[in-house]
Design an enzyme around this catalytic site. Structure first.
Site, short mmCIF file in Angstrom:
data_model
loop_
_atom_site.label_atom_id
_atom_site.label_comp_id
_atom_site.label_asym_id
_atom_site.label_seq_id
_atom_site.Cartn_x
_atom_site.Cartn_y
_atom_site.Cartn_z
N GLN A 1 3.03 10.26 1.22
CA GLN A 1 4.36 9.36 0.99
C GLN A 1 5.06 9.25 -0.21
O GLN A 1 6.44 9.23 -0.22
CB GLN A 1 4.04 7.86 1.31
N HIS B 1 -2.51 7.37 7.11
CA HIS B 1 -1.59 8.17 6.51
C HIS B 1 -2.35 9.56 6.09
O HIS B 1 -1.77 10.46 5.84
CB HIS B 1 -1.20 7.43 5.16
N GLY C 1 0.77 -1.20 -0.11
CA GLY C 1 -0.07 -0.10 -0.13
C GLY C 1 1.02 1.35 -0.18
O GLY C 1 2.29 1.35 0.46
N HIS D 1 -4.22 0.98 7.63
CA HIS D 1 -2.92 1.82 7.70
C HIS D 1 -2.59 2.84 6.67
O HIS D 1 -2.41 3.84 7.09
CB HIS D 1 -1.87 0.58 7.24
N GLU D 2 -3.24 2.59 5.27
CA GLU D 2 -3.46 3.65 4.29
C GLU D 2 -4.01 4.76 4.75
O GLU D 2 -3.88 5.98 4.60
CB GLU D 2 -3.46 3.27 3.01
N CYS E 1 6.00 -0.23 7.26
CA CYS E 1 5.70 1.00 6.20
C CYS E 1 6.75 1.14 5.79
O CYS E 1 7.76 1.20 5.98
CB CYS E 1 5.23 2.08 7.19
N LEU E 2 6.48 1.62 4.22
CA LEU E 2 7.70 2.05 3.37
C LEU E 2 8.28 3.34 3.75
O LEU E 2 9.39 3.63 3.37
CB LEU E 2 7.09 2.19 1.76
NI NI Z 1 2.75 3.19 5.63
#
Ligand code: NI
Length: 164
Positions: free
Chosen positions: A51, A137, A46, A133-134, A91-92
């Protein structure tokens, strides 16, 4: 399409509230394409607008497996949450770490697709976790804010394994 730079924890843009998408433009279509490219390149499941430095209410998810994929969610709203699950998350934007987070087991979400058409979707388990989670963000929230106990430093974990 292109790979965009993934913003890392500490970058203030990750902590800001995103703005709704008012209309689909060529630029936004390009952004969505780039978000998928960037997510796949980084081997994530995701990726959300902030991000890649864009404060728009957009995220993409592809958890693979049996779930229909890939998905783009524009101006999403989680309209139902139920049950509970606890599991590992990464998480990226926080590379090299993971942590345990408790979330709803089931969600119902309403969003627009890339043609700005509304859809509703129900998700369970890992897919539901990725959506939550997304969606976080888009409000400047990272999973590390919600982690149970301490984060696991994956580099240390691998070092320990090598020493054995
Ligand atoms: Ni994330």
């Amino acid at each position: 399409m292109a790979i965009r730079e993934i913003r890392k924890e500490g970058d203030p843009i990750l902590r800001k509230e995103c703005k709704p998408v008012k209309e689909m433009t060529d630029r936004t279509r390009e952004l969505i394409g780039d978000m998928f490219d960037t997510m796949y390149e980084a081997e994530g499941v995701g990726l959300a607008g902030p991000q890649v430095g864009i404060l728009k209410r957009i995220f993409v998810v592809d958890v693979g497996g049996e779930e229909p994929a890939p998905f783009v969610f524009i101006n999403p709203e989680i309209i139902e949450m139920s049950g509970e699950q606890t599991g590992s998350e990464g998480c990226l934007s926080v590379p090299g770490y993971q942590g345990e987070v408790t979330r709803a087991e089931h969600v119902k979400i309403r969003a627009l697709d890339e043609n700005m058409e509304e859809f509703e979707l129900e998700a369970d388990g890992f897919f539901a976790r990725a959506i939550q989670h997304e969606e976080d963000h888009l409000h400047g929230t990272l999973y590390i804010d919600k982690v149970n106990g301490e984060l696991t430093d994956l580099s240390k974990m691998y070092d320990e394994e090598e020493e054995e």
